[in-house]
Design a protein around this motif. Structure first.
Motif, mmCIF file in Angstrom:
data_model
loop_
_atom_site.group_PDB
_atom_site.id
_atom_site.type_symbol
_atom_site.label_atom_id
_atom_site.label_comp_id
_atom_site.label_asym_id
_atom_site.label_seq_id
_atom_site.Cartn_x
_atom_site.Cartn_y
_atom_site.Cartn_z
ATOM 1 N N GLY A 1 0.780 -1.224 0.000
ATOM 2 C CA GLY A 1 0.000 0.000 0.000
ATOM 3 C C GLY A 1 0.811 1.274 0.000
ATOM 4 N N ARG A 2 2.077 1.202 -0.419
ATOM 5 C CA ARG A 2 2.928 2.395 -0.413
ATOM 6 C C ARG A 2 3.577 2.613 -1.770
ATOM 7 N NH1 ARG A 2 6.160 2.258 5.439
ATOM 8 N NH2 ARG A 2 4.292 2.306 6.748
ATOM 9 N N VAL A 3 3.895 3.873 -2.028
ATOM 10 C CA VAL A 3 4.693 4.233 -3.201
ATOM 11 C C VAL A 3 6.055 4.678 -2.698
ATOM 12 C CG1 VAL A 3 4.880 5.673 -5.263
ATOM 13 C CG2 VAL A 3 2.623 4.999 -4.422
ATOM 14 N N TYR A 4 7.063 3.853 -2.940
ATOM 15 C CA TYR A 4 8.416 4.123 -2.459
ATOM 16 C C TYR A 4 9.233 4.842 -3.528
ATOM 17 C CZ TYR A 4 7.769 0.712 1.366
ATOM 18 O OH TYR A 4 7.333 0.037 2.482
ATOM 19 N N GLY A 5 10.011 5.814 -3.097
ATOM 20 C CA GLY A 5 11.016 6.408 -3.945
ATOM 21 C C GLY A 5 12.365 5.869 -3.520
ATOM 22 N N LEU A 6 13.062 5.159 -4.420
ATOM 23 C CA LEU A 6 14.370 4.580 -4.120
ATOM 24 C C LEU A 6 15.442 5.479 -4.723
ATOM 25 C CD1 LEU A 6 16.061 2.193 -3.022
ATOM 26 C CD2 LEU A 6 15.731 1.069 -5.258
ATOM 27 N N LEU A 7 16.216 6.123 -3.853
ATOM 28 C CA LEU A 7 17.207 7.102 -4.288
ATOM 29 C C LEU A 7 18.609 6.659 -3.898
ATOM 30 C CD1 LEU A 7 15.382 10.361 -3.074
ATOM 31 C CD2 LEU A 7 15.012 9.080 -5.193
ATOM 32 N N GLY A 8 19.579 7.031 -4.714
ATOM 33 C CA GLY A 8 20.973 6.718 -4.432
ATOM 34 C C GLY A 8 21.849 7.252 -5.539
ATOM 35 N N LYS A 9 23.144 7.365 -5.251
ATOM 36 C CA LYS A 9 24.090 7.839 -6.256
ATOM 37 C C LYS A 9 24.238 6.810 -7.381
ATOM 38 C CE LYS A 9 27.463 8.325 -3.313
ATOM 39 N NZ LYS A 9 28.756 8.646 -2.674
ATOM 40 N N ASN A 10 24.814 7.239 -8.503
ATOM 41 C CA ASN A 10 25.151 6.299 -9.566
ATOM 42 C C ASN A 10 26.062 5.213 -9.002
ATOM 43 O OD1 ASN A 10 23.759 7.682 -11.554
ATOM 44 N ND2 ASN A 10 25.530 8.892 -12.183
ATOM 45 N N GLY A 11 25.746 3.963 -9.293
ATOM 46 C CA GLY A 11 26.567 2.865 -8.809
ATOM 47 C C GLY A 11 26.214 2.377 -7.425
ATOM 48 N N ALA A 12 25.183 2.952 -6.826
ATOM 49 C CA ALA A 12 24.796 2.533 -5.471
ATOM 50 C C ALA A 12 24.114 1.170 -5.470
ATOM 51 C CB ALA A 12 23.878 3.576 -4.836
ATOM 52 N N GLY A 13 23.655 0.722 -6.634
ATOM 53 C CA GLY A 13 23.045 -0.602 -6.723
ATOM 54 C C GLY A 13 21.540 -0.600 -6.785
ATOM 55 N N LYS A 14 20.944 0.538 -7.144
ATOM 56 C CA LYS A 14 19.471 0.623 -7.173
ATOM 57 C C LYS A 14 18.877 -0.327 -8.213
ATOM 58 C CE LYS A 14 19.314 5.026 -8.116
ATOM 59 N NZ LYS A 14 20.770 5.142 -8.348
ATOM 60 N N SER A 15 19.388 -0.264 -9.446
ATOM 61 C CA SER A 15 18.860 -1.134 -10.503
ATOM 62 C C SER A 15 19.121 -2.598 -10.172
ATOM 63 C CB SER A 15 19.495 -0.783 -11.845
ATOM 64 O OG SER A 15 19.175 0.542 -12.235
ATOM 65 N N THR A 16 20.304 -2.883 -9.680
ATOM 66 C CA THR A 16 20.630 -4.248 -9.275
ATOM 67 C C THR A 16 19.656 -4.748 -8.219
ATOM 68 O OG1 THR A 16 22.975 -3.887 -9.737
ATOM 69 C CG2 THR A 16 22.423 -5.705 -8.260
ATOM 70 N N LEU A 17 19.321 -3.903 -7.271
ATOM 71 C CA LEU A 17 18.388 -4.276 -6.215
ATOM 72 C C LEU A 17 17.017 -4.627 -6.795
ATOM 73 C CD1 LEU A 17 17.645 -4.562 -3.228
ATOM 74 C CD2 LEU A 17 17.218 -2.089 -3.173
ATOM 75 N N LEU A 18 16.543 -3.847 -7.765
ATOM 76 C CA LEU A 18 15.249 -4.139 -8.383
ATOM 77 C C LEU A 18 15.271 -5.492 -9.094
ATOM 78 C CD1 LEU A 18 14.095 -0.705 -9.890
ATOM 79 C CD2 LEU A 18 13.653 -1.660 -7.632
ATOM 80 N N TYR A 19 16.371 -5.810 -9.775
ATOM 81 C CA TYR A 19 16.479 -7.087 -10.463
ATOM 82 C C TYR A 19 16.559 -8.244 -9.466
ATOM 83 C CZ TYR A 19 16.941 -5.241 -15.201
ATOM 84 O OH TYR A 19 16.688 -4.658 -16.415
ATOM 85 N N LEU A 20 17.197 -8.018 -8.336
ATOM 86 C CA LEU A 20 17.242 -9.034 -7.290
ATOM 87 C C LEU A 20 15.865 -9.240 -6.665
ATOM 88 C CD1 LEU A 20 20.603 -7.929 -5.661
ATOM 89 C CD2 LEU A 20 20.170 -10.216 -6.592
ATOM 90 N N MET A 21 15.142 -8.141 -6.470
ATOM 91 C CA MET A 21 13.793 -8.238 -5.909
ATOM 92 C C MET A 21 12.871 -9.048 -6.818
ATOM 93 S SD MET A 21 12.945 -4.400 -4.528
ATOM 94 C CE MET A 21 13.665 -3.725 -3.017
ATOM 95 N N SER A 22 13.054 -8.908 -8.120
ATOM 96 C CA SER A 22 12.171 -9.579 -9.078
ATOM 97 C C SER A 22 12.617 -11.002 -9.385
ATOM 98 C CB SER A 22 12.089 -8.776 -10.380
ATOM 99 O OG SER A 22 13.360 -8.721 -11.006
ATOM 100 N N GLY A 23 13.790 -11.397 -8.885
ATOM 101 C CA GLY A 23 14.288 -12.738 -9.136
ATOM 102 C C GLY A 23 15.053 -12.897 -10.430
ATOM 103 N N LEU A 24 15.280 -11.807 -11.148
ATOM 104 C CA LEU A 24 16.026 -11.875 -12.408
ATOM 105 C C LEU A 24 17.527 -11.996 -12.171
ATOM 106 C CD1 LEU A 24 14.062 -9.265 -14.540
ATOM 107 C CD2 LEU A 24 14.059 -11.755 -14.806
ATOM 108 N N LEU A 25 17.989 -11.595 -11.004
ATOM 109 C CA LEU A 25 19.358 -11.821 -10.571
ATOM 110 C C LEU A 25 19.313 -12.644 -9.290
ATOM 111 C CD1 LEU A 25 21.069 -8.318 -11.080
ATOM 112 C CD2 LEU A 25 21.301 -10.348 -12.534
ATOM 113 N N THR A 26 20.363 -13.435 -9.066
ATOM 114 C CA THR A 26 20.441 -14.283 -7.877
ATOM 115 C C THR A 26 21.554 -13.782 -6.965
ATOM 116 O OG1 THR A 26 19.676 -16.214 -9.121
ATOM 117 C CG2 THR A 26 20.824 -16.629 -7.048
ATOM 118 N N PRO A 27 21.267 -13.520 -5.707
ATOM 119 C CA PRO A 27 22.312 -13.030 -4.800
ATOM 120 C C PRO A 27 23.358 -14.103 -4.497
ATOM 121 C CG PRO A 27 20.291 -13.497 -3.584
ATOM 122 C CD PRO A 27 19.961 -13.653 -5.037
ATOM 123 N N LYS A 28 24.570 -13.674 -4.241
ATOM 124 C CA LYS A 28 25.641 -14.588 -3.840
ATOM 125 C C LYS A 28 25.359 -15.128 -2.447
ATOM 126 C CE LYS A 28 30.671 -14.651 -3.099
ATOM 127 N NZ LYS A 28 31.898 -13.795 -3.122
#
Length: 284
Positions: free
Chosen positions: A29-56
Motif C-alpha cells: 500500500g505504499r509508493v516508495y522512492g528509491l534514491l541513491g548515487k550512480n553505482g549505489a546498486g538501485k537497478s541491481t536491487l530491483l532485479y534481485l527483488m524480481s528474481g532476475l538476478l540471484t544473490p551470492k
C-alpha cells in the motif's frame, strides 16, 4: 510483503560487490522512492527483488516465498519496468493477447484507462513508436497487470515535459491499498508529488527509510534569502531566490518535501539525519 535479507551480489567473481549484506523491508500500500548515487546498486536491487538476478548470499522473500525459485505464484504477482527494454514490432492488441494471460488480474479496461492518461489508445503499432511512446505503453501494461508489486527503474527517462506530468497522474490513478510501487530514479522532481515513502541507499546501507509524513514532521523545507536563517540550516542548496534550506521542524510547520535537498543532506550528514529520526522513535 517483501523482505530483502542480508543479500550480497557482484556481477563477476572477484569483482567488488555491488551490494554487501544489504537488507530492506517493503510494506504493502505504499509508493516508495528509491534514491541513491550512480553505482549505489538501485537497478541491481530491483532485479534481485524480481528474481532476475540471484544473490551470492542472502535471499529475497516475497509473501514468504524465495523469489529466486521463479515460481508462478510470485512471477504472476510482480512486474518490473526496466530503464531500457524492447517491444516487438506487432500491434498493441496482439501484445496484450500474448502477454496479458500471464497475469491473472490483468484488466484490458484498466489498460485503456492508463493509456488515456498518456493520450494514447489500443489502436497502436508498437513498431512505429518512439522510445518515449513505448515507455508509456509498457508502463500502462505494467500497471494494468494489477500485480501486488510494481518495480520501476527510471520510468520518466525519455518522457517529454507533458509526459512527466501525465506520469504523476498515471501513478496516482493506479495506486491502491493492496499494491506497492517502487520507483528508482535520479529525476527526483518528477516523482516527489506521488511518493508516500522515501528510501535512500549508499554503500550497501539504507540511510533513510521514512514516510513523507514522518520526514515533514521532523524537517522543514524552505526557500529563503535570509542569511541568518541560512546559518541555522542543516543543509543548503543555492536557488534563484537565495537558498533552499533544510531546517529542523521545531514549530510543527507544514512544508512540501524537496527530495533533492533531502537526498543531498542525507548523503552529506547521514549520521545526523539518522539520529533525528531515531530520537523521534525513542520518544514514542
Amino acid at each position: 510483503m517483501l523482505q530483502v535479507e542480508n543479500i550480497s551480489f557482484s556481477y563477476r567473481r572477484g569483482k567488488k560487490e555491488v551490494l554487501s549484506d544489504f537488507s530492506l523491508s517493503l510494506e504493502k500500500g505504499r509508493v516508495y522512492g528509491l534514491l541513491g548515487k550512480n553505482g549505489a546498486g538501485k537497478s541491481t536491487l530491483l532485479y534481485l527483488m524480481s528474481g532476475l538476478l540471484t544473490p551470492k548470499h542472502g535471499k529475497v522473500m516475497y509473501h514468504d516465498t524465495d523469489v529466486r525459485r521463479r515460481l508462478p505464484i510470485t512471477l504472476q504477482d510482480m512486474f518490473l519496468v526496466p530503464e531500457e527494454f524492447e517491444l516487438p514490432p506487432i500491434s498493441l492488441v496482439s501484445y496484450i493477447e500474448l502477454n496479458g494471460n500471464f497475469y491473472p488480474r490483468f484488466s484490458k479496461e484498466d489498460m485503456v484507462k492508463y493509456l488515456h492518461f498518456f493520450e494514447m489508445d489500443l489502436d497502436t503499432d508498437l513498431g512505429a513508436l518512439s522510445m518515449g511512446q513505448k515507455k508509456k505503453v509498457f508502463m500502462s501494461f505494467a500497471l494494468a497487470t494489477n500485480t501486488s508489486l510494481l518495480l520501476m527503474d527510471e520510468p520518466t527517462n525519455g518522457l517529454d515535459i507533458p509526459g512527466k506530468s501525465q506520469f504523476r497522474k498515471f501513478i496516482a490513478s493506479g495506486m491502491s491499498d493492496d499494491k506497492t510501487i517502487v520507483i528508482s530514479t535520479h529525476q527526483v522532481r518528477d516523482i516527489d508529488k506521488v511518493l508516500d515513502h522515501v528510501l535512500i541507499m549508499d554503500n550497501s546501507h539504507v540511510l533513510l527509510d521514512q514516510s513523507i509524513t514522518s520526514i515533514c514532521d521532523k524537517l522543514l523545507f524552505v526557500e529563503s534569502d535570509d542569511r541568518e536563517l541560512a546559518k541555522t540550516a542543516l543543509y543548503t542548496l543555492p536557488s534563484v531566490q537565495g537558498n533552499l534550506l533544510l531546517l529542523p521542524n521545531t514549530e510543527n510547520e507544514e512544508s512540501e518535501i524537496n527530495l533533492e535537498l533531502l537526498f543531498g543532506a542525507t548523503l552529506a550528514m547521514p549520521d545526523k539525519i539518522v539520529e533525528m529520526f531515531h530520537a523521534k522513535m525513542n520518544e514514542q
